[in-house]
Motif scaffolding. Sequence first.
Motif, short mmCIF file in Angstrom:
data_model
loop_
_atom_site.label_atom_id
_atom_site.label_comp_id
_atom_site.label_asym_id
_atom_site.label_seq_id
_atom_site.Cartn_x
_atom_site.Cartn_y
_atom_site.Cartn_z
N THR A 28 -3.03 -5.28 -7.01
CA THR A 28 -3.46 -4.00 -6.46
C THR A 28 -4.98 -3.95 -6.45
OG1 THR A 28 -1.50 -2.72 -7.06
CG2 THR A 28 -3.55 -1.52 -6.88
N LEU A 30 -7.92 -1.21 -6.06
CA LEU A 30 -8.14 0.23 -6.16
C LEU A 30 -9.64 0.50 -6.06
CD1 LEU A 30 -6.60 2.93 -6.75
CD2 LEU A 30 -7.26 2.61 -9.14
N ARG A 159 -6.23 2.60 -2.09
CA ARG A 159 -5.42 1.63 -2.83
C ARG A 159 -4.73 0.70 -1.84
NH1 ARG A 159 -0.95 2.65 -7.66
NH2 ARG A 159 0.16 0.66 -7.44
N ASP A 161 -1.80 -2.33 -2.15
CA ASP A 161 -0.89 -3.17 -2.91
C ASP A 161 -0.66 -4.47 -2.15
OD1 ASP A 161 -0.53 -1.29 -4.96
OD2 ASP A 161 0.98 -0.22 -3.79
#
Length: 442
Positions: A28, A30, A159, A161
């Motif tokens: 991930t 962020l 974000r 993923d």
Amino acid sequence: MTRATTRLDLHDIQRGVLSPRPTPYAATYLLLRIDDQADGRQLMRRAAEVVTSAADAAHPLGDTSVSVAVTYHGLRALGVPRQSLDTFAWEFRQGMAARAAALGDTGDSAPEHWEPPLGSPDVHLALTVVAPDSDRLDAAIDRARPAYATLPGVTAIWRQDCHATADETEPFGYRDGISHPAVEGSGIPGSNPLETPLRPGEFVVGYPDELGGTQHVQPEVLGRNGSYVAFRKLHQRVAAFRRYLAEHAATPDEQALLAAKFMGRWRSGTPLALSPHNDDPDLGGDPYRRNAFGYADDPTGYVTPGGSHIRRANPRDADVAGEPRLHRMIRRGTVYGPPLPDGVLDDDGADRGIMFAFVGAHLGRQFEFVQSEWINNGVFFGAGAARDPIAGQRSEQDDYTIPQRPVRRRLHGLPQFVVTRGGEYGFMPGLRALRWLGELPG
């Protein structure tokens, strides 16, 4: 005379700089914005406690790692003095959006089309979490979340993923993440046994590089053991790529060969240099053999075209303008989005591609040079303005030449297969530097 090996302070270098990622893995990215200086500094102190170091090979979290990169705007938001800011690389200070023309980010890839907030002054910090699977990734994010979520002056603004499959393939269907350099003093072997380890100053600030120089940031505690990183979100037009292959090759075998001539490797990861006529999945899956090759014995590109993607990105021992070792960098690529089902030739509208991270100590002569002079130009090997067939950024459709006997093959109308959706330059401080940023006065 054998040169002395430089010792790296691995306990102070972030693990995300030098250590290969596990296979498979989930990740991930962020992005955070710092709205309050005091909370931003508290974030740095907390980050120093959760970021894993390159010495953490036997860390209790196993292959799970947390990395932090700070942008130029982030350093300003933290209150780093101007005299220190001015010692960072000038490309870093400008930011990726301002460097768009040099990087070839024009047309559909231009910053005005980027995904918000990528490329904006709001991007202050990038937190990257990597784990062997989604469960352990979620657990690591949960452990890292208190570092920022309880600070009202720090806001999570984006974000992404990602994941890497067990077969390591990216959306176009090629095995990815195959080639990485050996860094002297790291204790981590490179993927090419024929390549001499590079001096650590090519990748980590504060150590001698291949030219004998040393990059510095002032004060020393802020720069030493840090690295620059270029984050890129690259959307891949998978259906368009498949259609192009289908339109220019009659059979599945011919399509596979054409795709290999574009990439320089078969989809299994087997290089054309070691298997010119057919794929060899056993070789492609062998990390000790699939990268042990060069191009010096193929100067005309009859086996591996000079314009193919992997030969452009790393010309190895080929006779090209310049010294390839000065432009090496550590490359991390992670897939995002759902795969396009096999055989589908129509775009389904899903966003899919790769999140790239390029790590090095010289943004200008590493990442920017490779993008502008090797990916988006062909002068270095005598091909004029020809661009990379896979990743080249086009203002109009390109041609691509495949050397062969008796007559070379020229493909016309190569469309844009990869579109930049955004990115930024960051600096991955050493762990001591994270604590220093957390204790800034004022």
